[in-house]
Design a protein around this motif. Structure first.
Motif: not given
Lengths: 288, 233
Positions: A214-228
């Motif tokens: 779950l922690q990865d899923l919640v942090f997930g946007w750092l892996a795809w949204l942040l880059q955008a």
């Protein structure tokens, strides 16, 4: 490229239009979100996890279990729930909400906040993405996404709370200019530094170890949204050299089978966040 | 040692510090209560909560647990066979409790603490309205969740009781300082009676601050705040 929005018809009652396109298109899709990832337009209604042969539609357990998710593209709050359900192997129906014209169902199911995502299970709504994630974890115990040990669980929850509290900083980074943005950049980098130094261990592939949670899923946007956001603003925050552990986690996250098959398309995100940034900036300058 | 916790606390006024204390009391777990000096953070605190440097922190077998509601859940997980279950056993009831706890921390309590800080009558009224609306929502939730039983948790004090109940002291201070009744028996009868039961509960009695003392403390804080606040634009 799929030009049409595709939904499958049900054998009994309910909504959904007659299917268009052949077996081949459906069989090729290993995750139904691929359907709208490839689309130029946003889908309105999709069924997940259905198999079919020759015109006979096998409808799966999304209806029996009655799991439905109200979400929006490209909301990170929406995606984390989609990934959790997929990791658990739970079949569900996805409804793309138009936030400018919220459905009656959304307003009925989340009258307090009127926000997505909302998970509706057996007709009962659950709102707030982190609440939904814990609900999914408790309702479907297979493939655990939280550590079993009480202490480790508390650590995961701590970091989930942490990144939720800090998310607005990164949106401020995208929505502001000048001094405000400088401030947001400083704060964002402090957040990344905290994660790098305190949340990640050298030896772990994901936050809690070798398995995604779950922690990865919640942090997930750092892996795809942040880059955008970085690309739209023209400022890189997550430098690999400055945050090697976080950078490695980003690669691991993006490479995960379930995540990889359901990531919002990069260019579409760029266009989307560019528009949002422009809207915010023009509204703040006109307010002067 | 085994079965003992330790808690670092900056003092009795904090509703967040109350939460783990109630949970530990419910579980019958003995604990050592370390009171942090106001304005000075101990080495222990800084070591235990390096990210936020805030209390409460629960130290159990030397390992720190931070964030009041996370601590409460930890206490429930770590002492499963002592005392009642704090979180509901049903996942949906759990989700409901967590939803409202999040609402309290993210919307309702900030509105309530915003009343004292509000600049001008209009801002004050807006904050008060939010608090009143919140209480009305919670009254409704109480009816649905308790199903006629004395607490949100049913027969016993549970997660949501703790999450909301810890704010009762400050709610009373707000009533006193604004000359109005918020937990009005006429408007929110369920909550008003629930509040009495909660405050009378064995696990709560010893840790709920006296309204008078809290009001004095609030005046101190407000004076400090006004002195530090920048002049209005």
């Amino acid at each position: 490229m799929i030009g049409e929005i595709e939904t499958l018809s049900k054998s009994s009652g309910g909504d959904g239009r007659a299917e268009e396109g052949g077996d081949e298109q459906f069989a090729r899709q290993d995750g139904a979100l691929k359907t709208f990832k490839e689309l130029n337009k946003k889908p309105t209604h999709h069924r997940f996890g259905l198999g079919r042969t020759e015109g006979i539609v096998l409808i799966s357990w999304g209806f029996m279990e009655g799991v439905k998710l109200l979400g929006t593209w490209p909301s990170p709050f929406s995606y984390r729930v989609i990934w959790a359900l997929k990791l658990k192997g739970v079949k569900f129906e996805y409804v793309e909400e138009d936030l400018g014209n919220k459905s009656d169902e959304l307003l009925r199911c989340n009258p307090v906040h009127k926000k997505i995502p909302v998970l509706i299970h057996g007709g009962r709504p659950v709102a707030e993405s982190t609440v939904i994630l814990e609900y999914i974890e408790e309702s479907w115990p297979q493939n655990p996404l939280l550590p079993q040990d009480p202490y480790d669980k508390s650590v995961a929850r701590f970091w989930i709370r942490f990144i939720e509290d800090k998310t607005p900083v990164f949106f401020r980074f995208c929505h502001s200019t000048g001094e405000q943005q400088e401030e947001a950049i400083r704060e964002a980098k402090k957040v990344l530094k905290t994660i790098e130094e305190h949340a990640l261990r050298e030896e772990d592939k994901f936050f809690a170890g070798d398995k995604i949670g779950l922690q990865d899923l919640v942090f997930g946007w750092l892996a795809w949204l942040l880059q955008a956001l970085e690309e739209v603003v023209g400022v890189k925050l997550l430098e690999a050299s400055e945050y090697p552990r976080l950078h490695r986690w980003v690669q691991n996250f993006r490479a995960h089978d379930v995540i990889r098959s359901d990531l919002p398309e990069h260019n579409a995100m760029l266009a989307y966040f560019k528009r949002i940034r422009e809207t915010f900036i023009s509204s703040s300058t006109s307010a002067v | 040692g085994e079965g003992r916790g330790r808690e670092a606390d900056r003092g009795w006024p904090s509703p967040f510090v109350m939460r783990p204390r109630i949970a530990l009391n419910l579980k019958g777990v003995e604990y050592e209560f370390l009171e942090e000096k106001l304005g000075v953070k101990s080495d222990l605190l800084l070591r235990s909560n390096p990210v936020h440097k805030k209390i409460p922190v629960l130290l159990h077998a030397g390992r720190p647990v931070c964030e009041s509601l996370i601590i409460v859940q930890y206490i429930d997980d770590a002492w499963p066979s002592s005392g009642p279950s704090i979180l509901p056993s049903d996942p949906y009831d759990c989700a409901t409790a967590r939803f409202w706890a999040a609402y309290l921390d993210e919307k309702w309590f900030p509105a309530m603490s915003g009343i004292a800080r509000a600049q001008g009558e209009e801002a004050k009224k807006a904050a008060l309205d939010q608090v009143v609306e919140g209480l009305s929502l919670l009254e409704d939730a109480f009816g649905k969740i308790s199903k006629g039983k004395p607490f949100f948790g049913g027969d016993t004090v549970g997660f949501l009781d703790i999450a909301l109940g810890c704010f009762l002291g400050w709610l009373r201070v707000t009533e006193k300082m604004n000359g109005m009744k918020l937990l009005d028996e006429a408007k929110v009868p369920g909550l008003a009676k629930w509040a009495e039961r909660f405050c009378a509960h064995d696990a709560v009695k010893g840790v709920m601050p006296e309204t008078e003392k809290l009001a004095e403390f609030a005046k101190l804080i407000m004076a400090k705040f006004k002195a530090a606040a920048p002049p209005p634009q």
